[in-house]
Scaffold this active site. Structure first.
Site, mmCIF file in Angstrom:
data_model
loop_
_atom_site.group_PDB
_atom_site.id
_atom_site.type_symbol
_atom_site.label_atom_id
_atom_site.label_comp_id
_atom_site.label_asym_id
_atom_site.label_seq_id
_atom_site.Cartn_x
_atom_site.Cartn_y
_atom_site.Cartn_z
ATOM 1 N N CYS A 84 -10.471 1.143 15.063
ATOM 2 C CA CYS A 84 -10.437 0.455 13.764
ATOM 3 C C CYS A 84 -11.832 0.225 13.204
ATOM 4 O O CYS A 84 -11.974 -0.255 12.077
ATOM 5 C CB CYS A 84 -9.704 -0.869 13.900
ATOM 6 S SG CYS A 84 -8.171 -0.700 14.826
ATOM 7 N N HIS A 334 -4.875 -2.688 6.108
ATOM 8 C CA HIS A 334 -5.739 -2.174 7.170
ATOM 9 C C HIS A 334 -5.453 -0.699 7.466
ATOM 10 O O HIS A 334 -4.840 -0.373 8.478
ATOM 11 C CB HIS A 334 -5.541 -3.039 8.422
ATOM 12 C CG HIS A 334 -6.410 -2.684 9.581
ATOM 13 N ND1 HIS A 334 -7.656 -2.085 9.453
ATOM 14 C CD2 HIS A 334 -6.220 -2.846 10.924
ATOM 15 C CE1 HIS A 334 -8.175 -1.895 10.652
ATOM 16 N NE2 HIS A 334 -7.323 -2.341 11.555
#
Lengths: 388, 124
Positions: A84, A334
């Protein structure tokens, strides 16, 4: 060593884009950043592109040259993967390249397409950020990993799910005016607490959504900006990266993130600032507990004190240190490989004064972004400052 | 799929002869390793795994990946075995009854979805 300026930013809407491919999303973000910067395409020397699970989600490896094509650029392009934090490292390496004098103009950012996968498949894809032998085989999912950290936090430092619910409420409120955000819906503490459990004690509204989206930045040297007369008041003045053991069980403490502490120390030192100088911050709140770990790791709070910050109003839009004015990962969304670039784009807009939430930080001069990989086995921190 | 070092370790745990790797500085880790993940020492000796561990943190997972659909809901925990921690699926208790501090022993079970071996933490 030259300074590095953000000459242009580009974001797609974060959310569900079932009809679009990753290449189309990144093309949009890159072209927006290019247009905003006013930099001619032939001056862009290289592309640093972040992506995590494109090979799983779109059966597309070797994405970087494809993304250069979609951005209308014929230059070297390299993919950076750090779960991420993929776009965070992509930007960091672009900053280092410009500083070194190797390039005057770089395009950096990232993209992820995720909503085309089933929940089970996206859960499996995200879980690959954990340790395959020790964690994935033991049924660890990404929400599950943060649930383990959350319970360890409560055990070690105190705090409650209700404290964390205030973080979700705050970040949804912040996302309301943000045109790029996935959610434009205010929520209540009770709704967060009553939401179905994903991985106890992480509930559905403690978790960021599954998101498609892309981010792009045009970064230029001070000399280039001056020579070309660019309007680029925001500089990246500090960059840091930290690492940690991949498996949670190998960490000294299950609810402390030394990778963030290391990245922050390096970034603050690089910029010549301290946590006390920070006016506004965008942190990696993939789950509500992650925002707590971040604000503590960044040095704004002692361990155990960060959990109540939103509830006390200290990190809300009108608080002393607004955290995640974009809506954060929680409400803005996200798309994992795009997030780190998006945070810097949002911080740039906040500091320039053209973000819908800029009024909350109109006198701010220094902002920090924090992008974490997996359970914070990696972390990237950037310091941004604006000419006033 | 075979995994040199890991498979042997899992078999040993299943036979009640679990071990971990210990470096001269006293750090514990699990195989396969060539160096200690805490200090980089290359001197790693097998040390007997404690018979009992204690659950340090856990989660009840309601949404697993495709490899765990037949397990849901299931508890995954990190248990403290002294010099080393293990992450495993908790068996021998309903997930809702798992607590921090609960004593467990390490063992090998079968993943109900994939039929593959997996590390379990059996409630004592």
């Amino acid at each position: 060593m030259t300074g590095v300026r953000v000459a242009g930013v580009g974001l797609t809407h974060f959310g569900r884009h079932p009809e679009r491919t990753g290449r189309d999303l990144f093309g949009e973000a890159a072209l927006t950043a290019r247009e905003e910067s006013g930099v001619p395409p032939e001056d862009i020397e290289s592309i640093n592109y972040g992506n995590f699970m494109g090979a799983l989600a779109e059966r597309q490896g070797h994405q970087a040259p494809l993304m250069a094509e979609m951005a209308g650029l014929q230059c070297p392009a390299t993919r950076y993967e750090e779960a991420c934090a993929s776009a965070g490292v992509a930007v960091r390496e672009a900053v280092r390249t410009v500083r070194s004098g190797e390039a005057d103009v770089m395009l950096a950012g990232g993209c992820e397409r995720m909503t085309n996968l089933s929940t089970a498949d996206v859960t499996e894809g995200l879980a690959t950020a954990a340790d395959e032998l020790y964690e994935i085989r033991a049924g660890m999912t990404f929400p599950g990993a943060y649930a383990l950290m959350e319970r360890a936090y409560f055990e070690g430092f105190g705090g409650s799910r209700e404290d964390l619910a205030h973080i979700a409420v705050k970040n949804h409120d912040n996302a309301l005016p943000n045109e790029y955000a996935q959610f434009h819906r205010a929520i209540t503490v009770d709704e967060v607490l009553d939401a179905p459990m994903v991985s106890d004690p992480v509930g559905l509204l403690d978790a960021c959504p599954v998101t498609d989206g892309a981010s792009a930045l045009v970064l230029v040297s001070d000399e280039y900006a001056e020579a070309e007369g660019l309007d680029a008041p925001v500089s990246i003045t500090g960059s840091g990266q930290g690492g940690d053991n991949l498996a949670l069980h190998d960490r000294e403490h299950l609810a402390v993130t030394p990778a963030t502490e290391r990245a922050a120390a390096e970034a603050y030192d690089d910029a010549g600032c301290s946590a006390d100088d920070v006016d506004v911050v965008e942190v990696h709140d993939c789950f509500t507990i992650a925002e707590v770990l971040a604000v503590e790791g960044l040095g704004f709070y002692e361990n155990g004190d960060g959990v109540g910050a939103a509830r006390r109003g200290e990190t809300t839009a009108t608080g002393e240190l607004p955290v995640n004015l974009s809506g954060g990962l929680k409400a803005k969304g996200h798309p994992v490989g795009a997030t780190g670039g998006s945070q810097i784009a949002e911080m740039t807009r906040l500091l320039r004064g053209d973000h819908p939430n800029s009024d909350y930080v109109e006198d701010a001069t220094l902002g920090v972004t924090h992008n974490a990989g997996g359970t914070v086995a990696s972390a990237v921190v950037h310091v941004l400052e604006v000419d006033r | 799929m075979t995994d040199a070092g890991y498979d042997e370790w899992l078999d040993a745990v299943g036979d009640g002869e679990g071990y971990y790797l210990e470096c001269p500085n006293g750090h514990g880790s699990l195989p396969p390793r060539r160096v200690c993940p805490h200090c980089g020492s290359t001197e790693l000796d097998h040390t007997d795994l404690s018979a009992t561990g204690t659950i340090e943190t856990f989660t009840i997972c309601y949404v697993g990946g495709p490899d765990f659909t037949d397990e849901e809901p299931y508890a995954t925990a990190i248990a403290d075995f002294g010099n080393v921690r293990l992450t495993g699926v908790v068996r021998g208790s309903d997930p809702e009854n798992v607590t921090v501090g609960m004593p467990v022993e390490a063992g090998v079970g079968t993943n109900r979805t994939t039929d593959e071996d997996l590390l379990i933490l059996r409630v004592r």
